[in-house]
Design a protein around this motif. Structure first.
Motif, short mmCIF file in Angstrom:
data_model
loop_
_atom_site.label_atom_id
_atom_site.label_comp_id
_atom_site.label_asym_id
_atom_site.label_seq_id
_atom_site.Cartn_x
_atom_site.Cartn_y
_atom_site.Cartn_z
N ARG A 192 0.84 -1.19 0.00
CA ARG A 192 0.00 0.00 0.00
C ARG A 192 0.88 1.25 0.00
N PRO A 193 0.62 2.31 -0.71
CA PRO A 193 -0.63 2.67 -1.38
C PRO A 193 -0.77 2.17 -2.83
N TRP A 194 -0.07 1.11 -3.21
CA TRP A 194 -0.29 0.47 -4.52
C TRP A 194 -0.27 1.50 -5.65
N LEU A 237 -11.25 0.89 2.71
CA LEU A 237 -10.37 1.54 1.73
C LEU A 237 -10.75 3.01 1.62
N ASP A 241 -6.60 5.46 -1.09
CA ASP A 241 -6.34 4.09 -1.57
C ASP A 241 -6.94 3.87 -2.95
N TYR A 290 -8.87 -1.56 -6.33
CA TYR A 290 -7.80 -2.06 -5.46
C TYR A 290 -6.92 -3.05 -6.22
N TYR A 294 -2.84 -3.00 -7.42
CA TYR A 294 -1.99 -4.00 -6.75
C TYR A 294 -1.29 -4.88 -7.81
N TYR A 339 -8.32 -6.59 2.73
CA TYR A 339 -6.99 -6.33 2.20
C TYR A 339 -6.05 -6.44 3.40
N ASP A 340 -4.75 -6.16 3.19
CA ASP A 340 -3.73 -6.27 4.24
C ASP A 340 -3.46 -7.74 4.63
#
Ligand code: CA
Length: 514
Positions: A192-194, A237, A241, A290, A294, A339-340
């Motif tokens: 993150r923050p991708w 998010l 994000d 997202y 990613y 996520y995470d």
């Protein structure tokens, strides 16, 4: 008694050392940050293609059961260097690593390896045991990143994944060629923050990513720990994000607040027409947004892995270099709606692990043995021909590389996560995983989860209270207690974790946020 003159004896010793040095393989350890195995096509990804990682798998060995023992960045890195669990290396959370303790880099350096550390470090203190290092301060930046070096701070224009690769190649070019090298090349991506570069962002901008089966998990039967988490794709998010653009009139704190909050409706433009998304349509869009970023970050990692492998081949180093690709832990790619990482559930616990060692590892081999990240340091020691120190808690993977299966190899692993509430309100827990089951104890809440990994690989049914499972629970609790004892986990950090300045700052030389 040996009567040969001393210079002949010395010559023999020097020759022997030179031969041994020549035989010792180079070690190139490539680690990314938060790259889940199920985003690699060699692991059967449904969502992307990673040809260079697949190349490593095809030419080397794919480990199917590699696990992190504390699934967050800083503890994973401390474990990697020391071969020890968090409770013994002193890094259970995001506290600074004491670099005066023994590390595998120091052992290899003392044994004649030329050692280097390039990229994401995230241990707060300066690297020790490396002949050269260039590390990102804290999490580092995706664009025009600053690096900390032995001679001070240096900014490199460009995209961080390309730069870490450039600097890794530069380290290899500058190395003394009469000694083997040990290089840790650590990518920041896909953390993150991708933020992908423009080329890879464009590749994924219109891709529709299949949703995981558990994206809308209702958390039935699971404990409060999962119910209370704040790492959900739909609910947590932020606009930042999701790369939403703030209205031009918003400035300063108001702008920051807008970016840091969770949107409940989003206006998008499709085919030139504006559309407002809410509810389920917005949820589905959030998942896409997202994952597009990613995966675009990972695509750059894959390209750059190819660059490194090509450079080794072009410079005659492919044969005598052990190349390892892994990530500091796994990641939730919408699995369980998350996520995470942090939780002991499979997507977060499992690390990708691909290893190529020509002439030693059979190409295209697949290893099912259970390995853990404390195994890395002992493996490097073994590759360097050094005895594994008694206080390292992992085991060398070299026998597995060679296709051997020691009869006393582990059949269970121990996990412990401390950062509660942390950034995502994730509850502290420890647990045991066997080939068939997982038992998790959220010790601050005294709640338990039991999963049958064979019948329920997605871990949706908590069987802890099931009357037919009580013998299994009893056996797993015994095993959990045995592992805890064997690993010298005396609850050193159960109630209180080390304080101090942490690893994310303050960094006085950190550039102003963009
Ligand atoms: Ca990480």
């Amino acid at each position: 008694m040996n009567c040969r003159p001393w210079w002949i004896l010395l010559g023999a010793v020097v020759t022997a050392l030179a031969v041994r040095a020549a035989e010792r393989p180079n070690i190139l350890f490539i680690m990314t940050d938060d790259h889940a195995a199920h985003a690699i096509s060699a692991y059967g990804s449904r969502i992307n293609q990673t040809p260079q990682m697949d190349r490593l798998a095809r030419e080397g060995m794919r480990f199917n059961h590699a696990f992190a023992v504390n699934s967050i960045c800083t503890p994973s890195r401390a474990t990697l260097l020391t071969g020890k669990y968090s409770h013994l290396n002193g890094v259970p959370v995001f506290n600074r690593f004491d670099g005066s303790q023994p590390t595998v880099a120091k052992y290899l350096q003392a044994a004649g390896y030329h050692t280097g550390m390039i990229g994401k470090w995230h241990l707060g203190s300066d690297p020790t045991g490396f002949d050269d290092w260039k590390v990102l301060p804290g999490q580092g930046d995706y664009f025009d990143p600053a690096f900390l070096t032995p001679s001070g701070r240096q900014v490199f224009p460009g995209y961080v994944t390309d730069i870490v690769t450039d600097l890794s190649i530069e380290f290899l070019k500058q190395r003394p060629t009469n000694r083997p090298f040990f290089l840790m090349s650590h990518q920041k991506a896909p953390h993150r923050p991708w933020e992908p570069d423009a080329k890879h962002r464009a590749q994924f901008a219109d891709k529709v990513i299949p949703e995981p089966a558990t994206l809308r998990d209702d958390y039935a039967t699971r404990t409060d720990a999962l119910q209370e988490n704040r790492q959900r794709v739909f609910d947590d998010l932020t606009r930042r994000d999701l790369k939403l653009e703030p209205p031009a009139e918003l400035q300063g704190a108001a702008r920051g607040q807008w970016l840091g909050s969770v949107p409940r409706e989003v206006e998008i433009t499709v085919g030139g027409r504006k559309q407002t998304l809410t509810g389920e349509a917005l949820n589905a869009w959030k998942y896409q947004r997202y994952m597009q970023d990613y995966l675009a970050c990972i695509q750059s990692v894959d390209d750059n892995l190819g660059r490194l492998l090509d450079w080794l081949a072009a410079n005659g180093l492919a044969q005598n270099t052990v190349v390892i690709y892994t990530s500091d832990q796994g990641f939730f790619l919408g699995d369980h709606g998350l996520y995470d990482k942090r939780f002991m559930y499979e997507p977060s616990l499992r690390m990708p692990l691909l290893v190529r060692w020509p002439g030693q590892i059979r190409p295209g081999s697949v290893e099912e043995a259970m390995v853990i990240n404390p195994d890395f340091a002992p493996t490097f020691m073994d590759l360097a021909g050094l005895a594994v120190p008694a206080d390292m808690q992992g085991r060398s993977l070299v026998p597995l590389f060679r296709g051997q299966h020691p009869s006393d190899w582990r059949t269970s692993m121990y996990y412990r996560y401390y950062h509660d509430p942390g950034h995502h309100n994730t509850r502290a827990h420890y647990g045991v995983r066997t080939p068939t089951h997982k038992l998790i104890h959220y010790w601050k809440k005294d709640q338990w989860e039991l999963f049958d990994l064979i019948k329920d690989p997605d871990e949706l049914r908590n069987l802890y209270g099931d009357s037919t499972q009580q013998e299994t629970v009893r056996q797993l609790k015994t095993e959990l207690a045995r592992l805890k004892r064997e690993l010298k986990d005396d609850d050193q950090f159960a109630d209180q974790q080390p304080g101090g300045p942490g690893v994310d700052g303050p960094f006085p030389d950190k550039p102003a946020p963009r």
